[in-house]
Design a protein around this motif. Structure first.
Motif, PDB file in Angstrom:
ATOM      1  N   LEU A 276       4.729  10.498  -6.257  1.00  0.00           N
ATOM      2  CA  LEU A 276       5.932  10.908  -6.988  1.00  0.00           C
ATOM      3  C   LEU A 276       5.842  11.119  -8.440  1.00  0.00           C
ATOM      4  CD1 LEU A 276       8.676   8.585  -5.253  1.00  0.00           C
ATOM      5  CD2 LEU A 276       8.584  11.040  -5.345  1.00  0.00           C
ATOM      6  N   ALA A 277       4.984  10.285  -8.972  1.00  0.00           N
ATOM      7  CA  ALA A 277       4.738  10.247 -10.636  1.00  0.00           C
ATOM      8  C   ALA A 277       3.727  11.176 -10.911  1.00  0.00           C
ATOM      9  CB  ALA A 277       4.701   8.876 -11.222  1.00  0.00           C
ATOM     10  N   ARG A 278       3.011  11.962 -10.047  1.00  0.00           N
ATOM     11  CA  ARG A 278       2.156  12.707 -10.457  1.00  0.00           C
ATOM     12  C   ARG A 278       2.491  13.986 -10.884  1.00  0.00           C
ATOM     13  NH1 ARG A 278      -1.578  14.422  -5.646  1.00  0.00           N
ATOM     14  NH2 ARG A 278       0.494  15.489  -5.291  1.00  0.00           N
ATOM     15  N   ARG A 279       1.790  14.364 -12.032  1.00  0.00           N
ATOM     16  CA  ARG A 279       2.307  15.915 -12.679  1.00  0.00           C
ATOM     17  C   ARG A 279       1.550  16.909 -11.764  1.00  0.00           C
ATOM     18  NH1 ARG A 279       4.673  16.487 -17.765  1.00  0.00           N
ATOM     19  NH2 ARG A 279       4.287  14.396 -18.419  1.00  0.00           N
TER      20      ARG A 279
ATOM     21  N   LEU B 279       0.879  -1.068  -0.001  1.00  0.00           N
ATOM     22  CA  LEU B 279      -0.205   0.047   0.081  1.00  0.00           C
ATOM     23  C   LEU B 279       0.841   1.214   0.140  1.00  0.00           C
ATOM     24  CD1 LEU B 279      -2.994   1.194   0.316  1.00  0.00           C
ATOM     25  CD2 LEU B 279      -2.538   1.119   2.560  1.00  0.00           C
ATOM     26  N   MET B 280       1.956   0.985   0.889  1.00  0.00           N
ATOM     27  CA  MET B 280       2.922   2.476   1.060  1.00  0.00           C
ATOM     28  C   MET B 280       3.607   2.651  -0.403  1.00  0.00           C
ATOM     29  SD  MET B 280       4.553   1.842   4.778  1.00  0.00           S
ATOM     30  CE  MET B 280       5.954   1.914   3.844  1.00  0.00           C
ATOM     31  N   ALA B 281       4.008   1.574  -1.179  1.00  0.00           N
ATOM     32  CA  ALA B 281       4.434   1.592  -2.444  1.00  0.00           C
ATOM     33  C   ALA B 281       3.632   2.098  -3.409  1.00  0.00           C
ATOM     34  CB  ALA B 281       5.074   0.499  -2.839  1.00  0.00           C
ATOM     35  N   MET B 282       2.489   1.887  -3.185  1.00  0.00           N
ATOM     36  CA  MET B 282       1.504   2.439  -4.288  1.00  0.00           C
ATOM     37  C   MET B 282       1.221   3.979  -4.197  1.00  0.00           C
ATOM     38  SD  MET B 282      -2.384   0.808  -5.049  1.00  0.00           S
ATOM     39  CE  MET B 282      -3.184   1.550  -3.583  1.00  0.00           C
ATOM     40  N   VAL B 283       0.938   4.243  -2.736  1.00  0.00           N
ATOM     41  CA  VAL B 283       0.678   5.559  -2.613  1.00  0.00           C
ATOM     42  C   VAL B 283       1.724   6.408  -2.997  1.00  0.00           C
ATOM     43  CG1 VAL B 283       0.126   7.299  -0.823  1.00  0.00           C
ATOM     44  CG2 VAL B 283      -1.223   5.201  -0.968  1.00  0.00           C
ATOM     45  N   GLY B 284       2.970   5.942  -2.575  1.00  0.00           N
ATOM     46  CA  GLY B 284       4.341   6.667  -3.059  1.00  0.00           C
ATOM     47  C   GLY B 284       4.537   6.919  -4.377  1.00  0.00           C
ATOM     48  N   ALA B 285       4.282   5.852  -5.014  1.00  0.00           N
ATOM     49  CA  ALA B 285       4.688   5.839  -6.502  1.00  0.00           C
ATOM     50  C   ALA B 285       3.669   6.738  -7.334  1.00  0.00           C
ATOM     51  CB  ALA B 285       4.463   4.539  -7.223  1.00  0.00           C
ATOM     52  N   ILE B 286       2.345   6.886  -6.816  1.00  0.00           N
ATOM     53  CA  ILE B 286       1.412   7.718  -7.366  1.00  0.00           C
ATOM     54  C   ILE B 286       1.752   9.174  -7.031  1.00  0.00           C
ATOM     55  CG2 ILE B 286      -0.907   8.778  -7.182  1.00  0.00           C
ATOM     56  CD1 ILE B 286      -1.900   5.761  -6.829  1.00  0.00           C
TER      57      ILE B 286
ATOM     58  N   ALA C 114       8.126  -0.251  -8.485  1.00  0.00           N
ATOM     59  CA  ALA C 114       7.228   0.836  -8.670  1.00  0.00           C
ATOM     60  C   ALA C 114       7.849   2.140  -8.362  1.00  0.00           C
ATOM     61  CB  ALA C 114       6.015   0.568  -8.227  1.00  0.00           C
ATOM     62  N   VAL C 115       8.177   2.065  -7.047  1.00  0.00           N
ATOM     63  CA  VAL C 115       8.777   3.403  -6.521  1.00  0.00           C
ATOM     64  C   VAL C 115      10.029   3.870  -7.298  1.00  0.00           C
ATOM     65  CG1 VAL C 115       9.673   4.436  -4.246  1.00  0.00           C
ATOM     66  CG2 VAL C 115       7.838   2.889  -4.300  1.00  0.00           C
ATOM     67  N   GLY C 116      10.964   2.866  -7.742  1.00  0.00           N
ATOM     68  CA  GLY C 116      12.101   3.401  -8.518  1.00  0.00           C
ATOM     69  C   GLY C 116      11.775   3.984  -9.797  1.00  0.00           C
ATOM     70  N   LEU C 117      10.702   3.710 -10.386  1.00  0.00           N
ATOM     71  CA  LEU C 117      10.452   4.024 -11.763  1.00  0.00           C
ATOM     72  C   LEU C 117       9.812   5.592 -11.470  1.00  0.00           C
ATOM     73  CD1 LEU C 117       9.692   0.898 -13.759  1.00  0.00           C
ATOM     74  CD2 LEU C 117      11.473   2.284 -14.006  1.00  0.00           C
TER      75      LEU C 117
END
Lengths: 199, 103
Positions: free
Chosen positions: A166-169, A157-164, B77-80
């Protein structure tokens, strides 16, 4: 596995050649798209080795997660950072490459000698190999590995929220420049751009 | 001639060394992530070898491998996402130009 010994050894050799060849391709090829597809080859051959090692569930999970998710994610990243840039030449770069190669070969020699001289406590293979590994893994996951299992869900869950995040414009809408009328409903905070333009 | 534990361990060691070589020498940031995946797969191969040859009844190594696969997926996922954010800021994916933390 119910295969004969020779068949096992030969297929292990073929699979390890595939693993090493595709891994070298991933590292050494200059085109990044070829590297990404060869990475899928590495994952598939490793899952074949898992099947040789009596681990059918992990082999299926390897193909599903790595080839299905991670490799596709990497391909999407290559598409999103679609840039064929020519990296500027750095002086004395070959020294770095040679030193790294030397260190890697040394590490491999160290690890292989360690593997070969260690007396491993090989357990006797059971007469009938484990029929259903999924049941055994499930029992482990819900008895003695219950806490790591639950923590893994929180980690995902943490990885999903963090990826969103970080990658959000960050999208800042074009607001009208004139002073908004201060009402009781106006928020005291303002976007950073407006404060800068007032100076 | 049996399939032996040493074969698995040596193959995993070779894969690990290839991954480390790619991790250090590649300049494309996405390729660095691929090398990290190679490293994690080498460790998984070790775990499966130990699980099959040292603990063929309990197969605790397979449970460990499942956890490693989980962590690897989250890491990818986080790295990319981080690479995408850096690419938007610096407009490059060259590892040599990511020198924001240089003192």
């Amino acid at each position: 596995m119910n295969l004969a010994e020779g068949v096992q050894v030969v297929s292990f050799g073929v699979l390890s050649l595939m693993v090493l060849g595709t891994a070298l391709g991933v590292v050494l090829l200059s085109n990044i798209v070829y590297s990404a597809f060869l990475l899928g080859g590495v994952f598939i051959s490793i899952s074949g080795i898992y099947i040789l090692l009596n681990a059918d569930f992990v082999a299926a999970a390897q193909i599903l997660v790595y080839v299905g998710a991670v490799n596709v994610l990497i391909l999407f990243a290559i598409m999103l950072v679609n840039k064929n840039e020519d990296f500027s030449e750095l002086p004395r770069r070959w020294i770095r490459k040679a030193a790294t190669g030397l260190v890697c070969v040394g590490l491999f020699a160290l690890l292989s000698t360690m593997v070969l001289i260690t007396p491993w406590a090989i357990a006797p293979q059971p007469e009938i190999p484990l029929a259903n590994t999924i049941v055994t893994i499930g029992k482990h996951l819900f008895s003695d590995f219950l806490l790591p299992f639950e923590i893994a869900s929180v980690l995902l869950l943490m990885a999903m929220v963090g990826a969103i995040i970080l990658a959000r414009r960050d999208f800042i809408p074009e607001l009208p420049v004139e002073e908004p009328i201060a009402t009781a409903l106006t928020l005291p905070e303002r976007p950073r751009e407006l404060i800068k333009s007032e100076k | 001639m049996h399939l032996q534990l040493e074969y698995c361990l040596i193959l995993a060691a070779a894969l690990f060394c290839i991954g480390i070589y790619g991790l250090i020498t590649s300049r494309n940031a996405v390729r660095v992530l691929m090398s990290i995946e190679l490293l994690l797969n080498a460790v998984n191969l070790n775990l499966m070898g130990f699980s099959n040859f040292l603990d063929p009844v309990g197969i605790k190594g397979q449970v460990f491998a499942v956890f490693v696969i989980t962590v690897a997926a989250a890491e990818a996922a986080v790295g990319l996402a981080i690479i995408l954010a850096i690419y938007r800021n610096r407009d490059t994916i060259d590892m040599e130009q990511f020198n924001l933390l240089k003192w």
